[in-house]
Motif scaffolding. Structure first.
Motif, PDB file in Angstrom:
ATOM      1  N   GLY A  95     -28.855 -36.310 -88.796  1.00 15.66           N
ATOM      2  CA  GLY A  95     -28.724 -37.438 -87.881  1.00 15.66           C
ATOM      3  C   GLY A  95     -27.899 -37.168 -86.643  1.00 15.66           C
ATOM      4  O   GLY A  95     -27.680 -38.065 -85.837  1.00 15.66           O
ATOM      5  N   TYR A  96     -27.432 -35.932 -86.463  1.00 14.80           N
ATOM      6  CA  TYR A  96     -26.608 -35.620 -85.298  1.00 14.80           C
ATOM      7  C   TYR A  96     -27.401 -35.734 -84.010  1.00 14.80           C
ATOM      8  O   TYR A  96     -26.874 -36.173 -82.988  1.00 14.80           O
ATOM      9  CB  TYR A  96     -25.983 -34.233 -85.408  1.00 14.80           C
ATOM     10  CG  TYR A  96     -25.177 -34.036 -86.671  1.00 14.80           C
ATOM     11  CD1 TYR A  96     -24.349 -35.033 -87.168  1.00 14.80           C
ATOM     12  CD2 TYR A  96     -25.252 -32.849 -87.384  1.00 14.80           C
ATOM     13  CE1 TYR A  96     -23.619 -34.859 -88.330  1.00 14.80           C
ATOM     14  CE2 TYR A  96     -24.519 -32.655 -88.541  1.00 14.80           C
ATOM     15  CZ  TYR A  96     -23.708 -33.664 -89.011  1.00 14.80           C
ATOM     16  OH  TYR A  96     -22.989 -33.482 -90.149  1.00 14.80           O
ATOM     17  N   GLY A  97     -28.645 -35.335 -84.037  1.00 19.93           N
ATOM     18  CA  GLY A  97     -29.492 -35.455 -82.848  1.00 19.93           C
ATOM     19  C   GLY A  97     -29.672 -36.897 -82.431  1.00 19.93           C
ATOM     20  O   GLY A  97     -29.558 -37.240 -81.254  1.00 19.93           O
ATOM     21  N   LYS A  98     -29.929 -37.754 -83.392  1.00 17.92           N
ATOM     22  CA  LYS A  98     -30.101 -39.175 -83.074  1.00 17.92           C
ATOM     23  C   LYS A  98     -28.809 -39.804 -82.586  1.00 17.92           C
ATOM     24  O   LYS A  98     -28.831 -40.761 -81.813  1.00 17.92           O
ATOM     25  CB  LYS A  98     -30.643 -39.919 -84.291  1.00 17.92           C
ATOM     26  CG  LYS A  98     -32.089 -39.573 -84.578  1.00 17.92           C
ATOM     27  CD  LYS A  98     -32.643 -40.362 -85.725  1.00 17.92           C
ATOM     28  CE  LYS A  98     -34.088 -39.944 -85.966  1.00 17.92           C
ATOM     29  NZ  LYS A  98     -34.701 -40.655 -87.071  1.00 17.92           N
ATOM     30  N   SER A  99     -27.667 -39.277 -83.003  1.00 14.51           N
ATOM     31  CA  SER A  99     -26.387 -39.839 -82.560  1.00 14.51           C
ATOM     32  C   SER A  99     -26.136 -39.572 -81.081  1.00 14.51           C
ATOM     33  O   SER A  99     -25.319 -40.257 -80.458  1.00 14.51           O
ATOM     34  CB  SER A  99     -25.230 -39.291 -83.398  1.00 14.51           C
ATOM     35  OG  SER A  99     -24.972 -37.936 -83.093  1.00 14.51           O
ATOM     36  N   VAL A 100     -26.829 -38.605 -80.504  1.00 16.21           N
ATOM     37  CA  VAL A 100     -26.612 -38.253 -79.104  1.00 16.21           C
ATOM     38  C   VAL A 100     -26.937 -39.417 -78.176  1.00 16.21           C
ATOM     39  O   VAL A 100     -26.244 -39.630 -77.182  1.00 16.21           O
ATOM     40  CB  VAL A 100     -27.413 -36.989 -78.717  1.00 16.21           C
ATOM     41  CG1 VAL A 100     -27.454 -36.790 -77.222  1.00 16.21           C
ATOM     42  CG2 VAL A 100     -26.792 -35.792 -79.395  1.00 16.21           C
ATOM     43  N   THR A 101     -27.950 -40.194 -78.480  1.00 13.60           N
ATOM     44  CA  THR A 101     -28.290 -41.333 -77.629  1.00 13.60           C
ATOM     45  C   THR A 101     -27.097 -42.265 -77.503  1.00 13.60           C
ATOM     46  O   THR A 101     -26.707 -42.651 -76.404  1.00 13.60           O
ATOM     47  CB  THR A 101     -29.503 -42.093 -78.198  1.00 13.60           C
ATOM     48  OG1 THR A 101     -30.601 -41.182 -78.321  1.00 13.60           O
ATOM     49  CG2 THR A 101     -29.904 -43.244 -77.297  1.00 13.60           C
ATOM     50  N   GLY A 102     -26.484 -42.623 -78.622  1.00 11.98           N
ATOM     51  CA  GLY A 102     -25.329 -43.506 -78.595  1.00 11.98           C
ATOM     52  C   GLY A 102     -24.120 -42.865 -77.947  1.00 11.98           C
ATOM     53  O   GLY A 102     -23.407 -43.507 -77.164  1.00 11.98           O
ATOM     54  N   LEU A 103     -23.864 -41.593 -78.267  1.00 10.23           N
ATOM     55  CA  LEU A 103     -22.712 -40.898 -77.696  1.00 10.23           C
ATOM     56  C   LEU A 103     -22.834 -40.777 -76.175  1.00 10.23           C
ATOM     57  O   LEU A 103     -21.876 -41.027 -75.445  1.00 10.23           O
ATOM     58  CB  LEU A 103     -22.563 -39.516 -78.325  1.00 10.23           C
ATOM     59  CG  LEU A 103     -22.172 -39.487 -79.806  1.00 10.23           C
ATOM     60  CD1 LEU A 103     -22.325 -38.075 -80.364  1.00 10.23           C
ATOM     61  CD2 LEU A 103     -20.759 -40.002 -79.998  1.00 10.23           C
ATOM     62  N   ALA A 104     -24.011 -40.388 -75.710  1.00  5.75           N
ATOM     63  CA  ALA A 104     -24.222 -40.249 -74.263  1.00  5.75           C
ATOM     64  C   ALA A 104     -24.138 -41.605 -73.573  1.00  5.75           C
ATOM     65  O   ALA A 104     -23.520 -41.725 -72.511  1.00  5.75           O
ATOM     66  CB  ALA A 104     -25.560 -39.576 -73.982  1.00  5.75           C
ATOM     67  N   SER A 105     -24.730 -42.637 -74.157  1.00  2.00           N
ATOM     68  CA  SER A 105     -24.677 -43.953 -73.521  1.00  2.00           C
ATOM     69  C   SER A 105     -23.249 -44.507 -73.507  1.00  2.00           C
ATOM     70  O   SER A 105     -22.853 -45.173 -72.552  1.00  2.00           O
ATOM     71  CB  SER A 105     -25.663 -44.927 -74.161  1.00  2.00           C
ATOM     72  OG  SER A 105     -25.334 -45.191 -75.496  1.00  2.00           O
ATOM     73  N   GLN A 106     -22.448 -44.214 -74.540  1.00  2.00           N
ATOM     74  CA  GLN A 106     -21.039 -44.628 -74.529  1.00  2.00           C
ATOM     75  C   GLN A 106     -20.282 -43.925 -73.399  1.00  2.00           C
ATOM     76  O   GLN A 106     -19.492 -44.559 -72.685  1.00  2.00           O
ATOM     77  CB  GLN A 106     -20.372 -44.310 -75.868  1.00  2.00           C
ATOM     78  CG  GLN A 106     -20.801 -45.211 -76.991  1.00  2.00           C
ATOM     79  CD  GLN A 106     -20.272 -44.727 -78.341  1.00  2.00           C
ATOM     80  OE1 GLN A 106     -19.477 -43.807 -78.430  1.00  2.00           O
ATOM     81  NE2 GLN A 106     -20.753 -45.359 -79.405  1.00  2.00           N
ATOM     82  N   TRP A 107     -20.517 -42.623 -73.239  1.00  4.23           N
ATOM     83  CA  TRP A 107     -19.857 -41.884 -72.165  1.00  4.23           C
ATOM     84  C   TRP A 107     -20.257 -42.464 -70.812  1.00  4.23           C
ATOM     85  O   TRP A 107     -19.408 -42.671 -69.940  1.00  4.23           O
ATOM     86  CB  TRP A 107     -20.194 -40.397 -72.230  1.00  4.23           C
ATOM     87  CG  TRP A 107     -19.458 -39.594 -71.209  1.00  4.23           C
ATOM     88  CD1 TRP A 107     -18.230 -39.003 -71.353  1.00  4.23           C
ATOM     89  CD2 TRP A 107     -19.873 -39.315 -69.861  1.00  4.23           C
ATOM     90  NE1 TRP A 107     -17.868 -38.377 -70.187  1.00  4.23           N
ATOM     91  CE2 TRP A 107     -18.846 -38.543 -69.252  1.00  4.23           C
ATOM     92  CE3 TRP A 107     -21.000 -39.634 -69.115  1.00  4.23           C
ATOM     93  CZ2 TRP A 107     -18.929 -38.099 -67.934  1.00  4.23           C
ATOM     94  CZ3 TRP A 107     -21.085 -39.187 -67.793  1.00  4.23           C
ATOM     95  CH2 TRP A 107     -20.062 -38.437 -67.221  1.00  4.23           C
ATOM     96  N   ILE A 108     -21.540 -42.727 -70.637  1.00  4.28           N
ATOM     97  CA  ILE A 108     -22.038 -43.275 -69.369  1.00  4.28           C
ATOM     98  C   ILE A 108     -21.424 -44.652 -69.120  1.00  4.28           C
ATOM     99  O   ILE A 108     -20.943 -44.938 -68.018  1.00  4.28           O
ATOM    100  CB  ILE A 108     -23.578 -43.332 -69.358  1.00  4.28           C
ATOM    101  CG1 ILE A 108     -24.144 -41.905 -69.356  1.00  4.28           C
ATOM    102  CG2 ILE A 108     -24.089 -44.126 -68.155  1.00  4.28           C
ATOM    103  CD1 ILE A 108     -25.624 -41.825 -69.690  1.00  4.28           C
ATOM    104  N   SER A 109     -21.422 -45.524 -70.130  1.00  2.00           N
ATOM    105  CA  SER A 109     -20.849 -46.873 -69.961  1.00  2.00           C
ATOM    106  C   SER A 109     -19.387 -46.815 -69.549  1.00  2.00           C
ATOM    107  O   SER A 109     -18.933 -47.598 -68.713  1.00  2.00           O
ATOM    108  CB  SER A 109     -20.978 -47.670 -71.263  1.00  2.00           C
ATOM    109  OG  SER A 109     -22.326 -47.934 -71.546  1.00  2.00           O
ATOM    110  N   LYS A 110     -18.656 -45.905 -70.119  1.00  2.85           N
ATOM    111  CA  LYS A 110     -17.225 -45.784 -69.833  1.00  2.85           C
ATOM    112  C   LYS A 110     -16.957 -45.116 -68.486  1.00  2.85           C
ATOM    113  O   LYS A 110     -16.097 -45.550 -67.733  1.00  2.85           O
ATOM    114  CB  LYS A 110     -16.549 -44.981 -70.938  1.00  2.85           C
ATOM    115  CG  LYS A 110     -15.061 -44.806 -70.727  1.00  2.85           C
ATOM    116  CD  LYS A 110     -14.430 -44.026 -71.859  1.00  2.85           C
ATOM    117  CE  LYS A 110     -12.944 -43.821 -71.586  1.00  2.85           C
ATOM    118  NZ  LYS A 110     -12.302 -43.018 -72.610  1.00  2.85           N
TER     119      LYS A 110
END
Length: 162
Positions: A95-110
């Motif tokens: 599931g690490y690949g799928k977690s990238v969407t959330g991780l990248a969007s969190q970085w972008i939002s911040k």
């Protein structure tokens, strides 16, 4: 397991040399030596952001975000694009690949709160990656692009600006 992002220096390839891919996956992504060479040679390094995906102090994946003048020609202005994404073969299926969407969007939002879309291309023949992106929230824009890897689908993920 909980994955986090770690910023990687343009000159610190030492965080990712163990991220080997299965032979059938290698044709879909540039070798890491080339990725880091291009990052180091970029005239605007402040617009390309390499990240390691880390789980329990172990690097399991890698990707680069691009913005503004570093965007590829297929991307509209005002988005951030995801490139050179890989999860090492020993870490795939967790599931690490799928977690990238959330991780990248969190970085972008911040860090880029005015950006509302994350975009990428995925080769039409890369069925597993395409499926993974679509199940993690990306939508097929219907647009395509042809590059050195072949025909690419352009996918987009809407980032919640709230």
């Amino acid at each position: 397991m909980h994955a986090t992002l770690k910023t990687v220096s343009l000159f610190d390839r030492s965080h990712v040399p163990h991220l080997k891919l299965e032979p059938e996956q290698e044709r879909f992504v540039d070798p890491l030596d080339l990725v880091f060479s291009e990052l180091q040679g970029n005239a605007r390094p402040d617009l390309e952001h390499p990240f390691a995906i880390v789980v329990r102090h172990q690097t399991v994946g890698f990707f680069v975000l691009r913005e503004k003048a570093a965007l590829p020609e297929w991307a509209p202005p005002g988005v951030i694009t995801l490139h050179s994404f890989r999860v090492g073969r020993g870490y795939q299926g967790n599931g690490y690949g799928k977690s990238v969407t959330g991780l990248a969007s969190q970085w972008i939002s911040k860090n880029r709160p005015c950006v509302s879309r994350l975009m990428l291309t995925v080769e039409v023949d890369n069925i597993m990656a395409r499926h993974s992106y679509l199940t993690s929230g990306f939508l097929d824009t219907g647009a395509t692009y042809f590059d050195k890897f072949g025909l690419q689908n352009i996918l987009a993920y809407e980032i919640d600006l709230a």
